[in-house]
Design a protein around this motif. Sequence first.
Motif, short mmCIF file in Angstrom:
data_model
loop_
_atom_site.label_atom_id
_atom_site.label_comp_id
_atom_site.label_asym_id
_atom_site.label_seq_id
_atom_site.Cartn_x
_atom_site.Cartn_y
_atom_site.Cartn_z
N UNK A 117 0.80 -1.10 -0.06
CA UNK A 117 -0.04 0.01 -0.20
C UNK A 117 0.88 1.38 0.16
N UNK A 118 1.85 1.28 0.95
CA UNK A 118 2.82 2.47 0.76
C UNK A 118 3.39 2.64 -0.53
N UNK A 119 3.96 1.63 -1.02
CA UNK A 119 4.37 1.69 -2.28
C UNK A 119 3.44 2.27 -3.51
N UNK A 120 2.49 1.92 -3.15
CA UNK A 120 1.43 2.16 -4.16
C UNK A 120 1.02 3.58 -4.07
N UNK A 121 1.22 4.21 -2.86
CA UNK A 121 0.77 5.56 -2.59
C UNK A 121 2.19 6.41 -3.00
N UNK A 122 3.15 5.91 -2.74
CA UNK A 122 4.48 6.73 -3.23
C UNK A 122 4.40 6.51 -4.70
N UNK A 123 4.00 5.47 -5.32
CA UNK A 123 4.04 5.36 -7.04
C UNK A 123 3.13 6.76 -7.53
N UNK A 124 2.06 6.91 -6.82
CA UNK A 124 1.19 7.96 -7.46
C UNK A 124 1.91 9.25 -7.17
N UNK A 125 2.40 9.55 -5.89
CA UNK A 125 3.08 10.83 -5.51
C UNK A 125 4.18 11.11 -6.48
N UNK A 126 5.10 9.92 -7.10
CA UNK A 126 6.11 10.17 -8.21
C UNK A 126 5.49 10.23 -9.49
N UNK A 127 4.71 9.44 -9.90
CA UNK A 127 4.05 9.23 -11.13
C UNK A 127 3.29 10.35 -11.51
N UNK A 128 2.68 11.13 -10.40
CA UNK A 128 1.76 12.51 -10.87
C UNK A 128 2.39 13.61 -10.61
N UNK A 129 3.67 13.42 -10.28
CA UNK A 129 4.41 14.84 -10.16
C UNK A 129 4.29 15.73 -8.86
N UNK A 130 3.98 14.89 -7.73
CA UNK A 130 3.54 15.38 -6.54
C UNK A 130 4.62 15.48 -5.38
N UNK A 131 5.98 15.15 -6.11
CA UNK A 131 7.10 15.00 -5.16
C UNK A 131 7.22 16.62 -5.00
N UNK A 132 7.79 17.00 -3.60
CA UNK A 132 8.20 18.29 -3.28
C UNK A 132 9.78 18.38 -3.62
N UNK A 133 9.92 18.55 -4.84
CA UNK A 133 11.34 18.64 -5.31
C UNK A 133 12.38 19.52 -4.55
#
Length: 972
Positions: free
Chosen positions: A479-495
């Motif tokens: 689950x946590x990896x799937x949440x992280x996948x969305x954060x990375x894949x949808x450009x939601x990282x605080x770069x």
Amino acid sequence: MRSIAENDLGTPHPQLFRLEPLQTVALEIDGVRLEVPEGTSVMRAAAIAGTKIPKLCATDSLEAFGSCRLCLVEIEGRKGYPASCTTEVAEGMRVRTQSPKLAQLRRGVMELYISDHPLDCLTCPANGHCELQDMAGAVGLREVRYGYDGANHVQPTQQGGSANPLFAAKDESNPYFAFDPSKCIVCSRCVRACEDVQGTFALTIQGRGFGSKVAASQDQPFLDSECVSCGACVQACPTATLSEKSLIAMGQADHSVVTTCAYCGVGCSFRAEMQGEELVRMVPNQDGHANHGHSCVKGRFALGYATHPDRITTPMIREKITDPWRVVSWEEAIAHIAREFKRIQAEHGKFSIGGITSSRCTNEETYLVQKLVRAGFGNNNVDTCARVCHSPTGYGLKQTLGESAGTQDFDSVREADVIMVIGANPTDGHPVFASQMKRRLREGARLIVVDPRRIDIVKTPHVDADHHLKLRPGTNVAMLNALAHVVVGEGLVDEAFVAARCEAEAFDKWRAFVADPAQSPEAMAAELGVPAQEVRAAARLYATGGNAAIYYGLGVTEHSQGSTAVMAIANLAMATGNLGRRGVGVNPLRGQNNVQGSCDMGSFPHELPGYRHVSDAEVRGLFEREWGVSLHDEPGLRIPNMFEAALDGEFKGLYIEGEDIGQSDPNTRHVTAALSAMECVVVQDLFLNETAKYAHVFLPGSSFMEKDGTFTNAERRISRVRRIMAPKAGYADWEITQLLSNAMGYPMHYTHPSQIMDEIARLTPTFTGVSFDRIDELGSIQWPCNQAHPAGTPTMHVDEFVRGKGRFMLTGYVPTREKVNARFPLLLTTGRILSQYNVGAQTRRTPNSTWHDEDRLEIHPHDAEERGIAHDDWVGVASRAGDTVLRARITDRVQPGVVYTTFHFPGSGANVITTDNSDWATNCPEYKVTAVQVTRVTQPSEWQQRHHAFNALQESLLPETAAGVGGALAGR
């Protein structure tokens, strides 16, 4: 009613409701000029200036209400007589609190109250500490012109002898407090406390006008209502309408002592109100930094265990566990242990004995046990019950952030915009913090719950989770990896945050790892049992909703990938920039009162105090110089390793302080077999617990009320524990450990626990500035407390992480070995309930069992129907490790394919069926995933029958002279 030691300023400090810094306002009250923060009420400002304005509906634990009309004042330039509780100060304001007209108005109001109130002050439990009584005196009331005849709520019959429809009999259904409606002045303080402080909304004002009354739920007795017995209403009541039964029985206390609760990891501060050495009541401390004057049913009321007849108060020894216990003196018991431990080491080597510390004992006591093992026994065979709960937290956060503890204080939740609760049940496990969390959610914060079961906070009054990710047990990492996948894949990282604060190479590897389509919500949907779109929506909310805070519990750590899940949580927080400021963070909710402290004090076999590895020669040298001995440089045995070594004939002696591994550790048969293989098991506890039945020596311990020391709560807050009565057995736990150390040949000469804390401060960098005097000065301290942070550290990692740059860790999902199949088609997970605590040794010996008197198995209606199971049926629960029998509770709280139980009663055998599977990094047991089958049965399991017989045998072996131990196995 409030504590006898507290001064009520009438309304709360305005900073409680405003996050921004407050400006000061200058005004004049009765000719006295003063400055107070903006937003302060006139009533509070007057109290600060030393003037007490009469009041009844106002108290500084609740927002102003303005109903009693007793607190009227005159303000220059304003018409009428405004209520001082609801009127805020203004620059240049001039206030008069006394005048003939104000006196007339106040006396008129008081006459109305007294005309419908019993005149039994001399026999009332609130006599001498009643606000109504005080206000009658304050306004100079000398007569009641209205008389006491006519309509009233006081008399059960009317003048003609008929029943009085307004009268309600006293409700004594709750085991801890009584409700006497005849004394109620309908000030609404109890109702507001239940709503605003506790958040249960169990009380209401029913009716209108003179017929108004306080009612619990649908006008039910308190015991049958939604009331959770937190005591907020009792504390808020200005009269004796709501009174503790202990207060009714004993009368008012003569002094109070501030101490810290010994139940969960919230670490609530209490004022113990005493008559000599007799406890009258516990009142939550308004100045408590963790609880701010709130409490739960356990900390407030469940204290009778300390004086329960089951307590053993004399040392006992025996040669074999089938022999009768023999009461001996302290001198004989200590000499016997030392002689046996020395014999075992002479015959089997110095590594053949060890010790287990407790998360229920103080920091100072835990520190001494690990010191005894390392310096006195000459090995590192020390472990703690934190091994079976939050050891993955220590490992996971150390690897990623650099420190083995949570990042925030509890008050930080006030500034959270999004709250994610993973594998925790705050309303049951950490209820006081849960009330604070619910308050923030009612104010508009958004909620994500990740849990296989529908816990209360998913939907509670005025709180409805935005997302409940009802995943399958054992899939947290996926689950946590799937949440992280969305954060990375949808450009939601605080770069910007990641670039400034984290290791670039580690982040790049992690980004590539979670971006893999195999980690996506769609790819993992079948494994998780949660729709992909729901996972994506939750990830977007967490990443974009503002300040986002994660709170997690044993539902994260007690898995085969517990450490991996903790690292995945830290990864998610770093990737979204939700660390290093208020309102965010990674926050483990510790299960017991001193889990954090027991870890801090060096209770693990590989770490010295302060989380420093035993192989570090420089660190080891620091301790060797202080302790005057050479220390072993290799990690010792963890608890599971001790069991294996015992069964192999290599581990023969164990000193256990305040821990019941016979009930709390997984695979009970394996544990008891290991204990049976040892030659000298020493248990130091309050009661003859499950482990003590396999012991050769019993040393009577002391409750938290009988000792001085400190606890460290889940937010790293170090708080004082203060002795309020003499130890029932003659010694506090730290003194017993010191006696044993001296008998073993390693001298300890402390005369007070403050000296132990001073030693801890000398040796532990995060505790450098900690001392009893400093804690007394500040009220409490959150470590690190050192030269750089002399007042402590509420928020960690503000400018940089403790390890420098944050490190992203790869968190590959590895499914648990505990698989369902045709033989074991259901997954069992476990947890806690509000009224009971851990193994139940304390709470089972209190009236808390009124609410929960047995462990039950929750099963979904579909699974129950397939098996012909009805509500309350006895059902057999079988796993690969063993089987037991519980009563069924049919509920849709659990999803199909999942069953759930608590573990508070030893006879239920919950840990008979849990397996030896554990976390790959720390050996934390996998309590939360056990494949089982459930069937209807008509009799107890074979293990339960043997356990019952063994209990009866052990009870028969107890001597009459060990201070009331004849019923020591009661409540099993």
